[in-house]
Every structure is written in C-alpha cells, then in structure tokens.
Design a protein around this motif. Structure first.
Motif, mmCIF file in Angstrom:
data_model
loop_
_atom_site.group_PDB
_atom_site.id
_atom_site.type_symbol
_atom_site.label_atom_id
_atom_site.label_comp_id
_atom_site.label_asym_id
_atom_site.label_seq_id
_atom_site.Cartn_x
_atom_site.Cartn_y
_atom_site.Cartn_z
ATOM 1 N N ARG A 211 0.880 -1.176 0.000
ATOM 2 C CA ARG A 211 0.000 0.000 0.000
ATOM 3 C C ARG A 211 0.909 1.215 0.000
ATOM 4 N N PRO B 10 -6.119 -3.532 -2.923
ATOM 5 C CA PRO B 10 -5.164 -4.639 -2.893
ATOM 6 C C PRO B 10 -5.638 -5.881 -3.664
ATOM 7 N N TYR C 192 -1.927 0.952 -4.695
ATOM 8 C CA TYR C 192 -1.286 -0.334 -4.370
ATOM 9 C C TYR C 192 -0.427 -0.783 -5.541
#
Length: 268
Positions: A198, A249, A204
């Motif tokens: 992150r 993510p 991300y």
C-alpha cells in the motif's frame, strides 16, 4: 512714707534721653524678642510717650511680616521640591514603562522570528518528506517492459494482461517502487510468490513470480528498498517480474502501470 516729685534741678529726662531709651528698647526687642518695658520697668515708668509712640508695634509687625514671608518662601520651596520629586518619579515610571514595553516588543519579535523559523523548517521537512514519498523508481534497475498492459492471450485467465512484465533474470533484486506498507507477502496462486504494497498515496503495487520474499505483512518499506528476488514461480513461461498498479489490494482493480509510474516521475 510717700515721696513727691521734687522741683527745680530734678527735672524729667530730656527728649534726647527718652529717644535713647526708645532705641535701647527697640534694640532689645529685636535682639531678644522681649518687650523692653518688661525687661526695664523703671525705664518704662519714666517714659512719658504713650505705647503707640514707642515703635514696638511697628517692630512686631515687621517681624510678623518677615516670618510670613519666610514661611511662604519655605512653603514654596517645599512645593517646588515636591513637584520636582513627583516629576522625577513620573519620568522614571515612564522610562521604566518604555523600557518594559521595548523589552516586551523585542521578546515578542524574537518569539515571532523563532516561530517563523520553526514553521519554515517544518514546511521544508514536510516538503522533503513529500518529495521522498513521491519519488518512484523502476522495480528492477535498468530493466524494460517485455510484455505490455492489456496484452491478450491464453496465458491469462481474464484473456488480457492485468499488469506489465519487466525483463529480469532469476535472482535479480526487486525493490519497492516507492515508500509504502506491506499488506500481502506470500503465495498468490497464478502470481506465485508475490508482494502487495500500500503506497503512501493510497494506491497499491504488486510484485509477482518472485523466487524469494524479503519482507513481511505490516512492515514499512522505503522507496528503493529490496523486497525480494525475481523468479519464475506461479503461472509463467520463464523468469521475469510481473508488476501491477491497483486502486485496491485485490485483483481486478488494476490500472495502467506505465502511466502510473510515469505520473510518479519514472521513465518507462
């Protein structure tokens, strides 16, 4: 036995004698403050002129007027002294107040300069930190893109490439493209050994097909820090680095990695 005043040769004192006695009385009054007739009753008895003619009342009046003038002068001097003392005290108070005001202003000015210096240093530090955090680099030094974003083919389950591939021999050092925090580190199915970071801007980045992993979940990494070594784990035809840029993510939130890196100052 009563005596009568004699006549003939025993005459009353002459005018000259009376004047002399008056002068003596006046001198005595001026010198001692005592009325001459009290000091010399015989002389007073022998004086034929009335009290108004002796000049005593004039001497008393002169002395009273002199005393009044002396008192008035003393009062004036005291008033002048008091006024001078008050003026001096006022001047001292004003000087002290001015000195305190100047000291206060000087202290406030110094405090303002110190505050401005601290704020300037803080701004510079924040700017440097933003620059550091915003500085990106290639994940593999000196590499190039071997497979582009959204390339089609049967190798990918979605039918197109969700990232880009960087040319990298097995065991090449893989670094974080920027500062961030590790949110995933381990086996990623078709990605093989993979890492997801992150970034400080909330985006991300993913690094796949690694031969080894050098970081763990929750760890903070700096830009350029080595996080693993390239390899050929997972669904791949040979060693290389699979790199993705994502908004989350998770798989499927990918965005163009080349545009992403270029937006962060990296030449790709």
């Amino acid at each position: 036995m009563a005596f009568t005043r004699a006549t003939g040769k025993h005459r009353a004192p002459c005018r000259l004698t009376r004047r002399g006695a008056k002068a003596v009385g006046i001198a005595t009054l001026a010198t001692t403050g005592v009325i001459g007739s009290l000091a010399s009753p015989a002389l007073a008895a022998d004086t034929e002129a009335p009290a108004a003619d002796t000049g005593l009342s004039q001497v008393i009046a002169i002395e009273g007027d002199l005393a009044d003038r002396i008192d008035a002068q003393a009062d004036a001097q005291r008033h002048q002294a008091d006024a001078a003392a008050k003026a001096k005290a006022k001047a001292k108070a004003e000087a002290d107040a001015k000195k305190k005001a100047e000291a206060k202003a000087k202290k406030a000015k110094a405090a303002a300069r110190a505050k401005e210096a601290r704020e300037s240093e803080a701004r510079a530090a924040r700017s440097a930190e933003r620059a550091r955090l915003g500085t990106f680099q290639l994940p593999v030094a000196g590499s190039y893109v071997s497979t582009g974003y959204k390339s089609s083919g049967s190798l990918w389950s979605s039918g197109s490439h969700s990232g880009i591939d960087f040319h990298a021999a097995s065991g090449s050092s893989v670094v974080a493209v920027g500062a961030g925090t590790v949110v995933e580190a381990g086996w990623g199915g078709a990605y093989g050994n993979n890492i997801v970071l992150r970034m400080t801007d909330g985006t991300y980045t993913q690094y796949g097909h690694l031969s080894s992993i050098a970081v763990s979940v929750g760890q903070s990494v700096d830009q350029g820090q080595r996080i693993g070594l390239s390899g050929a784990t997972g669904n791949t035809t040979g060693p290389h680095l699979h790199f993705e840029a994502r908004t989350t993510p998770s798989y499927g939130s990918d965005m163009d990695p080349v545009a992403y890196l270029r937006a962060h100052g990296v030449t790709v």
